[in-house]
Write a protein that holds these residues in place. Structure first.
Motif, short mmCIF file in Angstrom:
data_model
loop_
_atom_site.label_atom_id
_atom_site.label_comp_id
_atom_site.label_asym_id
_atom_site.label_seq_id
_atom_site.Cartn_x
_atom_site.Cartn_y
_atom_site.Cartn_z
N ALA A 121 -0.88 -0.94 -4.46
CA ALA A 121 -0.07 -1.08 -5.67
C ALA A 121 -0.94 -1.65 -6.79
O ALA A 121 -0.80 -1.30 -7.96
CB ALA A 121 1.12 -1.99 -5.41
N LEU A 122 -1.88 -2.52 -6.41
CA LEU A 122 -2.79 -3.12 -7.38
C LEU A 122 -3.62 -2.04 -8.06
O LEU A 122 -3.81 -2.03 -9.28
CB LEU A 122 -3.70 -4.10 -6.63
N GLU B 110 0.83 -1.20 0.00
CA GLU B 110 0.00 0.00 0.00
C GLU B 110 0.86 1.25 0.00
O GLU B 110 1.87 1.32 0.70
CB GLU B 110 -0.94 -0.02 1.20
N LEU B 111 0.47 2.17 -0.80
CA LEU B 111 1.20 3.43 -0.88
C LEU B 111 0.39 4.51 -0.17
O LEU B 111 -0.82 4.54 -0.28
CB LEU B 111 1.41 3.84 -2.34
N VAL C 233 -2.85 1.07 -8.40
CA VAL C 233 -1.99 1.82 -9.31
C VAL C 233 -1.83 1.07 -10.62
O VAL C 233 -1.95 1.64 -11.71
CB VAL C 233 -0.59 2.07 -8.67
N ALA C 234 -1.61 -0.25 -10.51
CA ALA C 234 -1.44 -1.06 -11.71
C ALA C 234 -2.69 -0.98 -12.58
O ALA C 234 -2.62 -0.90 -13.81
CB ALA C 234 -1.14 -2.50 -11.32
N ILE C 235 -3.86 -1.01 -11.94
CA ILE C 235 -5.11 -0.95 -12.69
C ILE C 235 -5.25 0.40 -13.38
O ILE C 235 -5.59 0.49 -14.56
CB ILE C 235 -6.31 -1.19 -11.74
N LEU C 236 -4.98 1.47 -12.62
CA LEU C 236 -5.09 2.81 -13.21
C LEU C 236 -4.15 2.96 -14.40
O LEU C 236 -4.54 3.47 -15.46
CB LEU C 236 -4.79 3.87 -12.15
N VAL C 237 -2.91 2.48 -14.23
CA VAL C 237 -1.93 2.61 -15.31
C VAL C 237 -2.38 1.81 -16.53
O VAL C 237 -2.35 2.30 -17.67
CB VAL C 237 -0.53 2.15 -14.83
N THR C 238 -2.83 0.57 -16.30
CA THR C 238 -3.24 -0.28 -17.42
C THR C 238 -4.46 0.32 -18.13
O THR C 238 -4.48 0.46 -19.36
CB THR C 238 -3.59 -1.69 -16.91
N ALA C 239 -5.48 0.68 -17.36
CA ALA C 239 -6.73 1.15 -17.96
C ALA C 239 -6.51 2.48 -18.69
O ALA C 239 -6.93 2.64 -19.84
CB ALA C 239 -7.81 1.30 -16.89
N PHE C 240 -5.83 3.41 -18.03
CA PHE C 240 -5.60 4.70 -18.70
C PHE C 240 -4.63 4.55 -19.86
O PHE C 240 -4.77 5.21 -20.88
CB PHE C 240 -5.14 5.77 -17.70
N GLY C 241 -3.65 3.64 -19.69
CA GLY C 241 -2.73 3.37 -20.79
C GLY C 241 -3.49 2.88 -22.02
O GLY C 241 -3.26 3.34 -23.14
N LEU C 242 -4.43 1.96 -21.81
CA LEU C 242 -5.21 1.44 -22.92
C LEU C 242 -6.10 2.52 -23.53
O LEU C 242 -6.27 2.60 -24.75
CB LEU C 242 -6.07 0.24 -22.47
N MET C 243 -6.67 3.36 -22.67
CA MET C 243 -7.54 4.44 -23.17
C MET C 243 -6.75 5.40 -24.04
O MET C 243 -7.20 5.79 -25.12
CB MET C 243 -8.18 5.19 -22.01
N GLY D 45 -12.20 -7.69 -22.02
CA GLY D 45 -11.55 -8.80 -21.32
C GLY D 45 -10.57 -8.31 -20.28
O GLY D 45 -10.55 -8.80 -19.14
N VAL D 46 -9.76 -7.31 -20.65
CA VAL D 46 -8.81 -6.74 -19.70
C VAL D 46 -9.56 -6.10 -18.54
O VAL D 46 -9.19 -6.26 -17.37
CB VAL D 46 -7.88 -5.72 -20.39
N ALA D 47 -10.64 -5.40 -18.85
CA ALA D 47 -11.45 -4.78 -17.80
C ALA D 47 -11.91 -5.84 -16.81
O ALA D 47 -11.94 -5.61 -15.59
CB ALA D 47 -12.66 -4.05 -18.41
N GLY D 48 -12.25 -7.03 -17.33
CA GLY D 48 -12.70 -8.12 -16.46
C GLY D 48 -11.63 -8.52 -15.46
O GLY D 48 -11.90 -8.61 -14.25
N VAL D 49 -10.41 -8.73 -15.95
CA VAL D 49 -9.33 -9.13 -15.04
C VAL D 49 -9.05 -8.03 -14.02
O VAL D 49 -8.95 -8.29 -12.81
CB VAL D 49 -8.05 -9.47 -15.83
N LEU D 50 -8.96 -6.79 -14.49
CA LEU D 50 -8.64 -5.68 -13.59
C LEU D 50 -9.70 -5.55 -12.49
O LEU D 50 -9.38 -5.40 -11.31
CB LEU D 50 -8.54 -4.36 -14.37
N THR D 51 -10.97 -5.61 -12.89
CA THR D 51 -12.06 -5.46 -11.92
C THR D 51 -12.01 -6.58 -10.89
O THR D 51 -12.17 -6.34 -9.68
CB THR D 51 -13.42 -5.48 -12.63
N THR D 52 -11.81 -7.80 -11.39
CA THR D 52 -11.87 -8.95 -10.50
C THR D 52 -10.70 -8.97 -9.52
O THR D 52 -10.82 -9.46 -8.40
CB THR D 52 -11.91 -10.25 -11.33
N LEU D 53 -9.56 -8.42 -9.94
CA LEU D 53 -8.42 -8.35 -9.03
C LEU D 53 -8.76 -7.51 -7.80
O LEU D 53 -8.31 -7.80 -6.70
CB LEU D 53 -7.20 -7.74 -9.75
#
Lengths: 288, 251
Positions: free
Chosen positions: A136-137, A126-127, A139-149, A198-206
């Protein structure tokens, strides 16, 4: 704390945005909705869980979700849309409902109807930033989702694929007469649409821990809400709509009543459809 | 030598109406051929058949000797046959330059060339070529504007530039002078001369007789879907059947 809720809401909303983008892309090229779109979220989630259960790291799960949900989306296009391209616009949409239920049942046969989850990924770091607690999770989700957007926005605006997609959305016949194969544009659009869901599914479920094969029903509808609120046919609108719904959901849970979550979200959806169907950011040129 | 384009006995029927009736002609590489005829004679239908939008009800289309009647519009475009539209059909959300960038994908580098570092040199050359085409039609300073906001004459020129961006060998121009003022028509004529000098082959549908007689080396005349005459401008002007069917109607 309000700012904490904002961060949580944007995290959740970024996953909704990924779903809404997919609807918008498909609506753009075909002027039709893929009503199995929510199931692509589900399929991606289970592809990710399957990989994780086999011991693969999360990055591989995300990649598997991207690829597998993208391919299932292409299968939807080839079976539900392409053969019915000259039928009434209702036929492919109804066919996607059937396809979606099919996917739910296949997933139930494989994973069972009890909630599935990612294997325990260990305690997340946790940060603490400016009084906010962000895992950290997250952050990873934000980076992935915004990166994809951002990636999809750049692809659509600046590559020839994006220009071809917009040209096909505007006028498929004229685009074809300039050498753009409409089938190829449609297939790649479905792939991207499915991959993002599909990526949204993994991110949400994490973050929200567990899913059943029926998760796609609500997620699919939420994506639709995000698309309508953002502005039908407007890609950036879909992104903002997703964030808005995520914030609405999080703020509702924090300050009102989690039990009223869907009542609130779908009341807003209803109000938009009746009072402002063009959404917050209508598509430029009246495109829909 | 095999003609660039050959139509053999091509017909198109819509229900009981025969829009194009057993038309045969061929176009050699480098020719600028006019296609004239009264409104409703079937000129645009013929264009749509050549462009692959309509399948002929009967007859054969040959491009460099290959049968192309069954090809879809995208494949026809990839073979090097490009067209413009009588009713301007620009993409409503695309800028001027984007119209050319998308048309360029017709041949050569694919849709994601920008992301492929191996072809970045070729990609730059291609963008430069798009800007040069805009210079040719005088739109280089408006490349960033949404195309449908351009004035009418500029939209017509952009349609020609977009067709050229597909790297065609045969250009089908459907009434490019329609709605242009005299100055713009002179500009169009100069552009047609320039294209001809660059060895483009052109089939031109046009109602502006002065323009057609001046730029075309050969003229085809359609009436009620039938080809009633074919020849040099001087011959067509004195052909009694043509005068009766078409020029006579205006005199």
């Amino acid at each position: 704390m309000f700012s904490q809720q904002l961060v949580n809401g944007i995290t959740l909303g970024s996953t909704y945005a990924l779903i809404a983008i997919g609807y918008t892309l498909v609506l753009g090229v075909l002027k039709k909705l893929n009503l199995a779109h929510g199931e692509l979220f589900m399929v991606g989630t289970f592809a990710g869980i399957g990989m994780a259960a086999a011991g693969a790291p999360i990055v591989v799960s995300v990649g598997a979700a991207f690829l597998f949900a993208g391919l299932v989306a292409v299968a939807i296009e080839r079976t539900c849309f392409y053969p019915l391209r000259n039928a009434s616009f209702l036929s492919p949409m109804l066919t996607t409902i059937a396809f979606g239920i099919l996917l739910q049942n296949v997933a139930t046969q494989i994973f069972g109807s009890d909630p599935s989850r990612f294997p325990d990924t260990g305690r997340s770091v946790e940060l603490h930033i400016a009084g906010l607690t962000i895992s950290a999770l997250q952050v990873a989700i934000l980076v992935t989702a915004f990166g994809l957007m951002i990636a999809i926005d750049v692809l659509i605006r600046h590559t020839r694929w994006g220009i071809a997609l917009r040209a096909t959305s505007d006028d498929p016949e004229t685009a074809a007469q300039h050498g753009i194969n409409p089938s190829r544009v449609t297939i790649t659009t479905f792939f991207v649409s499915g991959a993002l869901a599909g990526v949204a599914g993994v991110l949400t479920t994490l973050v929200y821990s567990q899913v059943t094969p029926l998760i796609g029903i609500r997620q699919g509808l939420i994506g639709m809400v995000a698309m309508v609120i953002g502005g039908l046919g407007n890609l950036r609108g879909a992104m903002i709509g997703g964030l808005a719904v995520g914030l609405l959901e999080t703020l509702n849970d924090a300050y009102f009543n989690a039990g009223y979550r869907d009542l609130v979200i779908f009341s807003v959806f209803f109000a938009f459809l009746v009072l402002r169907p063009e959404g917050l950011f209508p598509a430029p040129g009246g495109r829909s | 030598m095999t003609p660039l384009l050959e139509l053999r006995n091509v017909s198109k029927r819509f229900g009981g109406l025969t829009a194009v009736d057993a038309v045969s002609f061929s176009i050699e590489a480098g020719e600028l051929v006019g296609l004239i005829g009264p409104n409703g004679a079937g000129k645009t239908t013929l264009f749509n058949i050549i462009a692959g939008v309509y399948r002929p009800s009967q007859g054969q289309l040959l491009h460099r000797g290959d049968a192309i009647s069954m090809l879809d519009p995208a494949r026809i475009a990839k073979r090097g046959i490009a067209r413009t539209f009588q009713n301007i059909r620009l993409f409503q959300s695309l800028t001027v330059l984007e119209h050319l960038l998308v048309a360029q994908t017709c041949r050569g580098l694919g849709l994601l060339a920008e992301l492929n570092p191996l072809v970045s040199g070729a990609e730059r050359t291609r963008r430069k070529a798009a800007m040069e085409l805009l210079e040719l039609v005088g739109l280089e300073n408006r490349h960033d504007e949404i195309a449908i906001h351009l004035p009418y004459g500029a939209q017509r020129r952009l349609e020609i530039a977009r067709a050229l961006a597909t790297s065609p060998e045969l250009l089908l121009l459907d009434e490019p002078a329609a709605g242009l003022n005299d100055t713009e028509t002179v500009g169009l004529r100069e552009m047609l001369d320039a294209l001809r000098a660059q060895h483009y082959t052109i089939l031109l549908v046009e109602h502006d007789m002065k323009l057609v007689m001046r730029v075309c080396s050969r003229i085809l005349v359609l009436e009620f879907g039938k080809l009633i005459a074919s020849g040099a401008p001087a011959e067509i002007q004195v052909n009694p059947e043509v005068i009766n069917a078409y020029l006579g109607a205006e005199a």
